[in-house]
Design a protein around this motif. Sequence first.
Motif, short mmCIF file in Angstrom:
data_model
loop_
_atom_site.label_atom_id
_atom_site.label_comp_id
_atom_site.label_asym_id
_atom_site.label_seq_id
_atom_site.Cartn_x
_atom_site.Cartn_y
_atom_site.Cartn_z
N TRP A 1 0.93 -1.11 0.11
CA TRP A 1 -0.02 0.10 0.03
C TRP A 1 0.85 1.13 0.00
O TRP A 1 0.62 2.12 -0.78
CB TRP A 1 -0.98 -0.03 1.17
CG TRP A 1 -1.50 1.27 1.50
CD1 TRP A 1 -2.64 1.71 0.81
CD2 TRP A 1 -1.25 2.19 2.42
NE1 TRP A 1 -3.01 3.11 1.12
CE2 TRP A 1 -2.15 3.34 1.93
CE3 TRP A 1 -0.03 2.59 3.28
CZ2 TRP A 1 -2.04 4.65 2.69
CZ3 TRP A 1 -0.18 3.74 4.04
CH2 TRP A 1 -0.97 4.87 3.58
N THR B 1 0.81 3.77 -3.06
CA THR B 1 0.27 5.22 -2.78
C THR B 1 1.35 6.43 -3.00
O THR B 1 0.83 7.41 -3.61
CB THR B 1 -0.09 5.32 -1.11
OG1 THR B 1 -0.78 4.35 -0.90
CG2 THR B 1 -0.68 6.69 -0.75
N ASP C 1 -4.80 3.83 4.87
CA ASP C 1 -5.73 2.97 4.14
C ASP C 1 -6.55 2.24 5.65
O ASP C 1 -5.83 1.88 6.51
CB ASP C 1 -5.28 1.89 3.51
CG ASP C 1 -6.19 1.02 2.90
OD1 ASP C 1 -6.57 0.98 1.72
OD2 ASP C 1 -6.78 0.10 3.62
N ILE D 1 -2.48 12.44 3.24
CA ILE D 1 -3.28 11.39 2.56
C ILE D 1 -3.48 10.32 3.91
O ILE D 1 -2.80 9.81 4.46
CB ILE D 1 -2.37 10.45 1.50
CG1 ILE D 1 -2.30 11.19 0.36
CG2 ILE D 1 -3.17 9.31 0.95
CD1 ILE D 1 -1.37 10.77 -0.85
N SER E 1 1.46 6.54 -6.83
CA SER E 1 0.35 7.29 -7.55
C SER E 1 0.32 8.69 -7.19
O SER E 1 0.24 9.65 -8.11
CB SER E 1 -0.85 6.71 -7.37
OG SER E 1 -1.09 6.11 -6.20
#
Lengths: 311, 254
Positions: A252, A256, A276, A273, A259
């Motif tokens: 992850w 992350t 998750d 951000i 992107s």
Amino acid sequence: MIRLAFATILLACSALGHTAGFDYKLAANEVRPGVFVVSGVNDDLTFENGGNILNTGFIVTGDGVVVIDAGPSRLYGEQLVALIGQTTDEPIVRVYITHHHPDHFFGLQAFDGVEHAALPQTINDLRLLAEGYSDNMYRLIGNAMLGTEIVLPTLAASAGTLEIGSRKLELLALSGHTESDLAIFDTTSGVLFAGDLVFHARAATTPHADIEGWQASLKTLDSLGFEVLVPGHGPVSENNAPIVETASYLDWLSGTLASAADAGLSPAEVMFIPVDARFRNLAVVTNEFQRSVVHLYQALEAALLPATETQ
Amino acid sequence: MKLIRTIAAAALLTAASSNAYAVLSVKDPLNSPAWSYMAREYFADDTVSFSDLVKVAAAPHAEDSMNVPVMVDATALDDVQEILVFADLNPIPTVLRFYPHSMEPKIGFGLKLQQGSPIRAAVKTADGQWHVGGTWVNAAGGGCTAPSVGSGHSDWASRLGETSGRFFAGNNDEGRMKFKVMHPMDTGLADGIPAFFIERIEVKDASGDEVGVIMPFEPVAENPVFTVNTPGDGPVSVSGRDNNGNRFKAEFAR
């Protein structure tokens, strides 16, 4: 019994010598006969925990004790030596340092007259980094570092089987968390000391990480057929759940960051951000994620900024 | 309006020169020991208020004191003339001034921190008022008095001023652009190394009109990367110079 008394006296003396000495309250948990884990708390380095945020361990082999990681300070090392003395009559013969991070090696100072082993790359990295680590550790854990001096491992460990006493230890030279990560698999008992390649219920730290290499190392560890898994940080497990957890967090994390870089986010934007939902229960995950942005994002960002003809 | 603590009451506005003292009568939300000094130094008699409409995003702990990522966002305010970024407790507090003209009042960059400090953005609107937002960042220290990493490499001089950048169509913000300039950004506080830093960057549109100006100061991180949003749809050029007169220029197509 005499040895036990002696260790107690030693402990008392060291306590007298340093009246403000930090008490780590170390306890040995026997996960398989003769295989012990000494667990810290799943937290950041603080004055309160004195840097005891990791798992160290020791294996009673029948021909001496093999110790895995020495802890964050001289006092930790001394208290670990005392604890081992209370647990077994066998002498300590060797300490392995799994990798070059400061919470794992400063306790070496307490292991006098014992072989201090680590992978060659770890020894090299420590030569460069130990001084800086020392400054940083005094700042982060304060009094618990009292009297800690740099003692570096000198014996170069190599991958392969080590037969010692009744044990057959498999040494694995891996990488990914740092440039060289040592894992020790006691094939006799089925206990795997994974070092910081595996975190459990705590977000992984990445200051020297290569995520791709790390994922490959996790696959290797997962294939070993262990019965007990001792992560570098977090609770001991009887299955591979911590490996899966570490691998999916890293997956992850790298996805992350990649992107975010593609979308042109600034590093400070990336830091906010949301983590998750799958990983929000991991200890210190927000802090570790923000640290990871600093460790890993700059390179991703730079790779997407093509050099332009300067006019 | 509970978000905005207006410091200068209307009555005080008529009494010239009392505002710098008026600002001291409102508690600094970041409780900084240096706020009163900062207020006198930067704002003199101007009207100043603390405002949550000025967002300063930075992690609470600086993992790398040499490069602390910060994003300032003042898009919630209208008619922004200037964004002044400063760190109260840095030996050189002024970090950067940004005059966004027709650019969005939003900018990302990295800075050097010598010790834990508030990082603030003061945003001046067309009515002459300053709106101040900020956040505390703790740091191990040494970010300003350590030599730059790059000037220890042999090739830094040949890459000086090398500028790279691009637009990012995938961003939620329109006209998102990043650019990086190779520069040691020496503060002058490291022993025997004089201050050497980029002091002006002009951002221009395809017709050569200036859409914004960035004035970095010594604390901006080495080889700085700036994240900005630019208006229009044509190419954008950035051109600048450092305090030794070295110039750089590059153009980026959308």
